[in-house]
Scaffold this active site. Structure first.
Site, PDB file in Angstrom:
ATOM      1  N   TYR A  11       0.825  -1.213   0.000  1.00  0.00           N
ATOM      2  CA  TYR A  11       0.000   0.000   0.000  1.00  0.00           C
ATOM      3  C   TYR A  11       0.862   1.268   0.000  1.00  0.00           C
ATOM      4  CZ  TYR A  11      -3.482   3.362   1.864  1.00  0.00           C
ATOM      5  OH  TYR A  11      -4.305   4.460   2.073  1.00  0.00           O
ATOM      6  N   ILE A  12       1.644   1.476   1.042  1.00  0.00           N
ATOM      7  CA  ILE A  12       2.436   2.714   1.100  1.00  0.00           C
ATOM      8  C   ILE A  12       3.641   2.603   0.175  1.00  0.00           C
ATOM      9  CG2 ILE A  12       3.672   4.294   2.640  1.00  0.00           C
ATOM     10  CD1 ILE A  12       1.802   3.171   4.886  1.00  0.00           C
ATOM     11  N   ASP A  58      12.142 -12.502  -0.367  1.00  0.00           N
ATOM     12  CA  ASP A  58      11.999 -12.107   1.038  1.00  0.00           C
ATOM     13  C   ASP A  58      13.119 -11.136   1.409  1.00  0.00           C
ATOM     14  OD1 ASP A  58      12.238 -14.027   4.183  1.00  0.00           O
ATOM     15  OD2 ASP A  58      11.973 -11.875   3.751  1.00  0.00           O
ATOM     16  N   SER A 124       6.052   3.440  12.800  1.00  0.00           N
ATOM     17  CA  SER A 124       4.610   3.634  13.027  1.00  0.00           C
ATOM     18  C   SER A 124       4.355   4.376  14.327  1.00  0.00           C
ATOM     19  CB  SER A 124       3.926   2.259  13.093  1.00  0.00           C
ATOM     20  OG  SER A 124       2.622   2.367  13.590  1.00  0.00           O
ATOM     21  N   ALA A 125       3.254   5.077  14.383  1.00  0.00           N
ATOM     22  CA  ALA A 125       2.858   5.795  15.599  1.00  0.00           C
ATOM     23  C   ALA A 125       2.498   4.823  16.719  1.00  0.00           C
ATOM     24  CB  ALA A 125       1.652   6.683  15.294  1.00  0.00           C
ATOM     25  N   TYR A 148       3.779  -5.975  17.482  1.00  0.00           N
ATOM     26  CA  TYR A 148       3.991  -5.241  16.218  1.00  0.00           C
ATOM     27  C   TYR A 148       4.663  -3.900  16.512  1.00  0.00           C
ATOM     28  CZ  TYR A 148       3.055  -1.956  12.502  1.00  0.00           C
ATOM     29  OH  TYR A 148       3.206  -0.971  11.554  1.00  0.00           O
ATOM     30  N   LYS A 152       8.599  -2.313  15.581  1.00  0.00           N
ATOM     31  CA  LYS A 152       8.894  -1.033  14.931  1.00  0.00           C
ATOM     32  C   LYS A 152       9.901  -0.231  15.766  1.00  0.00           C
ATOM     33  CE  LYS A 152       6.586  -1.365  11.153  1.00  0.00           C
ATOM     34  NZ  LYS A 152       7.317  -1.451   9.867  1.00  0.00           N
ATOM     35  N   ASN A 177      -2.264   7.457  10.753  1.00  0.00           N
ATOM     36  CA  ASN A 177      -3.196   6.512  10.102  1.00  0.00           C
ATOM     37  C   ASN A 177      -3.313   6.752   8.604  1.00  0.00           C
ATOM     38  OD1 ASN A 177      -3.790   6.431  13.055  1.00  0.00           O
ATOM     39  ND2 ASN A 177      -5.301   4.925  12.358  1.00  0.00           N
ATOM     40  N   ASN A 197      -8.736  -2.072   9.290  1.00  0.00           N
ATOM     41  CA  ASN A 197      -8.724  -0.624   9.488  1.00  0.00           C
ATOM     42  C   ASN A 197     -10.070   0.022   9.153  1.00  0.00           C
ATOM     43  OD1 ASN A 197      -5.354  -0.665   8.299  1.00  0.00           O
ATOM     44  ND2 ASN A 197      -6.001  -0.450  10.418  1.00  0.00           N
ATOM     45  N   ARG A 290     -12.831  -1.925  20.964  1.00  0.00           N
ATOM     46  CA  ARG A 290     -11.971  -3.017  20.463  1.00  0.00           C
ATOM     47  C   ARG A 290     -10.775  -3.131  21.400  1.00  0.00           C
ATOM     48  NH1 ARG A 290      -9.495  -2.331  14.471  1.00  0.00           N
ATOM     49  NH2 ARG A 290      -8.434  -0.623  15.547  1.00  0.00           N
TER      50      ARG A 290
HETATM   51  C1  WQD Z   1      -9.015   3.543  13.736  1.00  0.00           C
HETATM   52  C2  WQD Z   1     -10.195   3.805  14.642  1.00  0.00           C
HETATM   53  C3  WQD Z   1     -10.968   1.866  15.805  1.00  0.00           C
HETATM   54  C4  WQD Z   1     -12.530  -0.367  12.406  1.00  0.00           C
HETATM   55  C5  WQD Z   1      -3.851   0.648  13.075  1.00  0.00           C
HETATM   56  C6  WQD Z   1      -2.590   0.054  13.554  1.00  0.00           C
HETATM   57  C7  WQD Z   1      -1.442   0.987  13.303  1.00  0.00           C
HETATM   58  C8  WQD Z   1      -1.401   1.426  11.864  1.00  0.00           C
HETATM   59  C9  WQD Z   1      -2.748   1.970  11.418  1.00  0.00           C
HETATM   60  C10 WQD Z   1       0.335   0.117  10.865  1.00  0.00           C
HETATM   61  C11 WQD Z   1     -10.074   3.072  15.974  1.00  0.00           C
HETATM   62  C12 WQD Z   1     -12.044   2.396  14.859  1.00  0.00           C
HETATM   63  C13 WQD Z   1     -11.916   0.594  13.192  1.00  0.00           C
HETATM   64  C14 WQD Z   1     -13.937  -0.574  12.515  1.00  0.00           C
HETATM   65  C15 WQD Z   1     -14.053   1.164  14.152  1.00  0.00           C
HETATM   66  N1  WQD Z   1      -0.982   0.356  11.047  1.00  0.00           N
HETATM   67  N2  WQD Z   1     -12.676   1.345  14.036  1.00  0.00           N
HETATM   68  N3  WQD Z   1     -14.647   0.216  13.379  1.00  0.00           N
HETATM   69  O1  WQD Z   1      -6.076   0.943  15.194  1.00  0.00           O
HETATM   70  O2  WQD Z   1      -5.640   3.434  14.926  1.00  0.00           O
HETATM   71  O3  WQD Z   1      -4.119   1.813  13.825  1.00  0.00           O
HETATM   72  O4  WQD Z   1      -3.747   0.964  11.713  1.00  0.00           O
HETATM   73  O5  WQD Z   1       1.279   0.791  11.178  1.00  0.00           O
HETATM   74  O6  WQD Z   1      -0.276   0.282  13.627  1.00  0.00           O
HETATM   75  O7  WQD Z   1      -2.719  -0.110  14.944  1.00  0.00           O
HETATM   76  O8  WQD Z   1      -6.403   2.098  12.952  1.00  0.00           O
HETATM   77  O9  WQD Z   1      -8.177   2.015  11.260  1.00  0.00           O
HETATM   78  O10 WQD Z   1      -7.868   0.010  12.787  1.00  0.00           O
HETATM   79  O11 WQD Z   1      -8.829   2.125  13.703  1.00  0.00           O
HETATM   80  O12 WQD Z   1     -14.708   1.863  14.936  1.00  0.00           O
HETATM   81  O13 WQD Z   1     -14.548  -1.453  11.839  1.00  0.00           O
HETATM   82  O14 WQD Z   1     -11.368   3.291  14.017  1.00  0.00           O
HETATM   83  O15 WQD Z   1     -11.555   1.448  17.023  1.00  0.00           O
HETATM   84  O16 WQD Z   1     -10.604   3.896  16.978  1.00  0.00           O
HETATM   85  P1  WQD Z   1      -5.622   2.074  14.350  1.00  0.00           P
HETATM   86  P2  WQD Z   1      -7.843   1.483  12.612  1.00  0.00           P
END
Ligand code: WQD
Length: 333
Positions: A11-12, A58, A124-125, A148, A152, A177, A197, A290
């Site tokens: 993706y990125i 790989d 990643s954040a 994970y 990082k 994000n 996501n 979650r």
């Molecule tokens: C965002 C918000 C969920 C799905 C993750 C990884 C992070 C990075 C980005 C790699 C949260 C809410 C989500 C849904 C929802 N990836 N949500 N319903 O968790 O902030 O970050 O992806 O580097 O490492 O942790 O992103 O998009 O999963 O969630 O309400 O069906 O959306 O609870 O608050 P997240 P996310």
């Protein structure tokens, strides 16, 4: 000299390859296609109108790296190739440490041996965990809350320590994000398997592949009770990688930068913006929080602005327009 982009079909990675090409750089992609379709390469070649070289393998395999560095003159590396699911890392920590840290160590060794001048690392954040005051700066406490996130943070440290005793310089980019797609709609987020996501799941509802969005948690101390994140356009992230390759740095040095927009958006605000984008309401239901989610996170990107000359330029509406455009094209193809 070319830039080797590991995970360059992802993706990125794919968006960064396009941005590198547009910046006039030669690129070599290395990807094992475990989380990216081979069709992504066709789309990248079509977008860049170039038959850029693609190596399959790989990035953690020293023999693969030896062959790739032997076939191409590589002066810089951007390392994306990694497993990136927080939930999966909790279920399979050893698998994550082995693959994500194995590839960092193998690549660091090959880069130093081959006199690579600059290595940019996809961090990643999630290295910040949930303890940081907001907005999050690069000096905020790093307390990852998943294997994970640990891979990082450890990856950053391995590369910084390796750089310190070499001629190489290393930049680690901590993304918040990522959302959106190239405006052409030819490349975008196309993960193998079930997306976790928020925006990909919203798009599944819009595309009719999911009947409604579950909003995970409505009892956070935020403006509307739903969690806050810093959503950043993948093309802005891609341009941030080009800026990280171009910036002047002393050899044997390393630096970390946040890549975000500096503003936070709630889940319901994203949902409302998505409904606006597609022109119709998107069905959703409130659900339990979650496990592992944090309440709020958004970036302070002052350092990237001042030192890399980088700022996110695209807003949430653009992210969602571009993301929906990609998903729609996907469903038509
Ligand atoms: C965002 C918000 C969920 C799905 C993750 C990884 C992070 C990075 C980005 C790699 C949260 C809410 C989500 C849904 C929802 N990836 N949500 N319903 O968790 O902030 O970050 O992806 O580097 O490492 O942790 O992103 O998009 O999963 O969630 O309400 O069906 O959306 O609870 O608050 P997240 P996310």
């Amino acid at each position: 000299m070319a830039t080797l982009v590991t995970g360059g079909a992802g993706y990125i990675g794919s968006h960064t390859v396009v941005a590198l090409h547009e910046a006039g750089r030669d690129v070599v992609i290395l990807d094992d296609f475990s989380n990216a379709p081979r069709l992504a390469v066709d789309a990248i070649r079509s977008l860049t109108r170039s038959d850029l070289p693609v190596e399959e393998g790989d990035a953690g395999d020293p023999q693969v790296l030896d062959a790739v560095f032997g076939r191409h003159r590589i002066g810089s590396v951007i390392h994306f190739a990694a497993r990136k699911s927080v939930a999966e890392s909790v279920r399979d920590p050893l698998g994550y440490y082995r693959s994500n840290l194995g590839s960092v160590m193998a690549l660091a060794a090959a880069a130093v041996e081959r006199d690579v001048e600059r290595l940019v690392f996809s961090s990643s954040a999630t290295v910040y965990g949930s303890t940081s005051a907001l907005p999050v700066t690069e000096d905020s406490p790093t307390v990852p809350e998943s294997p994970y996130g640990e891979t990082k943070l450890m990856g950053e440290r391995i590369l910084a320590d390796t750089a310190a005793v070499s001629e190489m310089s290393v930049i680690s980019l901590r993304y918040f994000n990522p959302v959106g797609a190239h405006p052409s709609g030819l490349i975008g987020e196309d993960p193998s398997g079930e997306p976790a996501n928020l925006v990909p799941r919203i798009m599944e509802v819009v595309a009719g592949r999911r009947d409604r969005l579950e909003v995970f948690g409505a009892d956070y101390s935020t403006v509307d009770g739903t969690a806050v994140r810093d959503y950043v356009h993948v093309m802005d992230l891609a341009e941030g990688h080009v800026a990280a390759l171009d910036t002047d740095m002393d050899p044997a040095s390393s630096r970390v930068y946040n890549l975000g927009t500096g503003s936070g958006t709630t889940v319901l605000q994203v949902l409302a913006a998505a409904s606006e984008t597609i022109g119709s309401p998107i069905p959703y239901e409130m659900a339990e929080r979650r496990p592992g989610d944090i309440e709020a996170s958004w970036a302070d990107c002052t350092r990237a602005r001042d030192e890399l000359g980088w700022q996110a330029r695209r807003d949430l509406a653009q992210m969602l327009r571009d993301h929906w455009n990609f998903v729609r094209r996907q469903s038509l193809s």
